[in-house]
Design a protein around this motif. Structure first.
Motif, short mmCIF file in Angstrom:
data_model
loop_
_atom_site.label_atom_id
_atom_site.label_comp_id
_atom_site.label_asym_id
_atom_site.label_seq_id
_atom_site.Cartn_x
_atom_site.Cartn_y
_atom_site.Cartn_z
N GLU A 114 3.08 12.72 2.84
CA GLU A 114 1.74 12.69 2.25
C GLU A 114 1.14 11.27 2.29
N ILE A 115 1.97 10.28 2.03
CA ILE A 115 1.49 8.89 2.10
C ILE A 115 1.10 8.54 3.53
N ASP A 129 0.83 -1.21 0.00
CA ASP A 129 0.00 0.00 0.00
C ASP A 129 0.86 1.26 0.00
N SER A 138 0.78 3.68 -3.23
CA SER A 138 0.33 5.05 -2.95
C SER A 138 1.33 6.05 -3.48
N ARG A 189 0.12 10.50 5.89
CA ARG A 189 -1.14 11.18 6.24
C ARG A 189 -2.33 10.49 5.61
N HIS A 190 -2.17 10.08 4.36
CA HIS A 190 -3.26 9.39 3.65
C HIS A 190 -3.62 8.07 4.32
N LEU A 191 -2.60 7.34 4.78
CA LEU A 191 -2.83 6.03 5.41
C LEU A 191 -3.04 6.15 6.92
N ARG A 248 0.82 6.42 -7.17
CA ARG A 248 -0.42 7.15 -7.45
C ARG A 248 -0.26 8.65 -7.18
N PHE A 249 0.41 9.00 -6.10
CA PHE A 249 0.58 10.41 -5.75
C PHE A 249 1.53 11.12 -6.72
#
Length: 331
Positions: free
Chosen positions: A195-196, A31, A35, A198-200, A38-39
């Protein structure tokens, strides 16, 4: 607006699956890496993630019973590998796997930029001979077994992951996520890794130490019969003064012979074993009772709050009060 440094060309990541792997060993890093791609939103940057079997079977079953379909096996990989991470499995399973796995790991380490392990995947790297002279980590529960099985290693269970040259090892299960975030940060900078995280809904750098989560001593069922006998002898006497002479006399042995046998059977001196028993009892009392810290120090044979505090700072880098605040169980 901050910009993200992009490396040209996607990096091939192999997550190596072994029978009875824990799903999070593979799913967590997967993941994180997907991610990142993707970002980045750039066809020329990010990661190609491959789930690869460490056996000849393309479908392996995790410890939870879920199947994991693999795109490749170690026998048919036809692409260059940038980073390879070995997922963990029970140490006993490694003895049942074809020796081709360890031959493959010894070969591929020369061709990859980075190679590492998640949880007790470190045992596979050690069995392949890749960790000699390295400082490594693994799941806290299996650290003593790893050290005893491979005395040429320096096992440290405090960090969530350790980098030693091109070898990366991570601690228990979710520590693979900590490692994957660190690898993304190496490749594309802190902004993307943050950023990853924070997203997860994760810490970019998790506070604390892995050792705070586990017991200082190995599980009872992992001890030798000799060590179990000593533990059973001492478990109700920790509030008393206990000497090596007392332990040796109880086993009808001389102090010298007892100490030699104890180190061989447990991997540590009798004094270190007693210290860790007292630490584990203190942790248990802090987690499950409202007993005052001074009383806990007395029940654990440490004499004073100062001695208890020193013990916690030495092994866990937190005070007893801080430990209780973090790990106190709900009533």
């Amino acid at each position: 607006m901050k910009t993200i440094e992009k490396n040209v060309g996607k990096k091939n990541i192999v997550l190596l699956v072994l029978p009875q792997v824990q799903l999070l060993d593979i799913a967590g890093p997967c993941d994180v890496f997907t991610s990142a791609t993707r970002f980045l939103a750039n066809d020329q940057a990010g990661y190609n993630v491959f789930i690869v079997s460490g056996t000849s079977d393309k479908i392996l079953y995790s410890s939870s019973g879920m199947s994991l379909p693999c795109s490749h096996t170690i026998y048919d990989i036809d692409f260059p590998i940038d980073t390879l991470l070995v997922g963990g499995t029970e140490p006993g399973v490694l003895h049942e796997i074809n020796s081709d796995l360890y031959t493959y790991l010894r070969h591929i380490v020369k061709e990859t930029r980075r190679i590492g392990s998640v949880c007790i995947g470190a045992f596979a790297l050690a069995k392949a001979g890749l960790l000699k002279g390295k400082q490594v980590t693994t799941h806290w529960k299996y650290a003593d077994l790893l050290q005893k099985s491979y005395p040429e290693l320096e096992v440290n269970i405090n960090p969530f992951f350790i980098k030693d040259q091109k070898i990366y090892t991570s601690g228990g299960v979710s520590s693979g996520i900590d490692l994957a975030l660190a690898l993304v940060e190496e490749d594309f900078g802190t902004f993307l890794a943050s950023e990853i995280a924070r997203h997860l809904v994760l810490h970019l750098k998790r506070p604390g130490l892995q050792s705070q989560y586990g017991n200082a001593l190995p599980d009872y069922d992992m001890m030798s019969s000799f060590t179990k006998e000593i533990r059973d002898l001492l478990k109700d006497k920790l509030g008393q003064a206990i000497s090596v002479e007392y332990m040796a006399d109880s086993m009808h042995m001389s102090v010298r012979n007892f100490s030699r046998v104890f180190v061989r059977e447990s991997g540590m001196t009798p004094g270190k074993f007693l210290e860790k028993m007292r630490l584990d009892q203190a942790k248990n009392l802090l987690e499950y009772t409202d007993m005052g810290i001074e009383m806990i120090a007395g029940k654990c044979g440490l004499g004073s709050v100062v001695s208890l505090r020193r013990l916690f700072l030495k092994h866990l880098s937190v005070s007893p009060a801080q430990y209780r605040k973090t790990f106190k169980r709900a009533d």
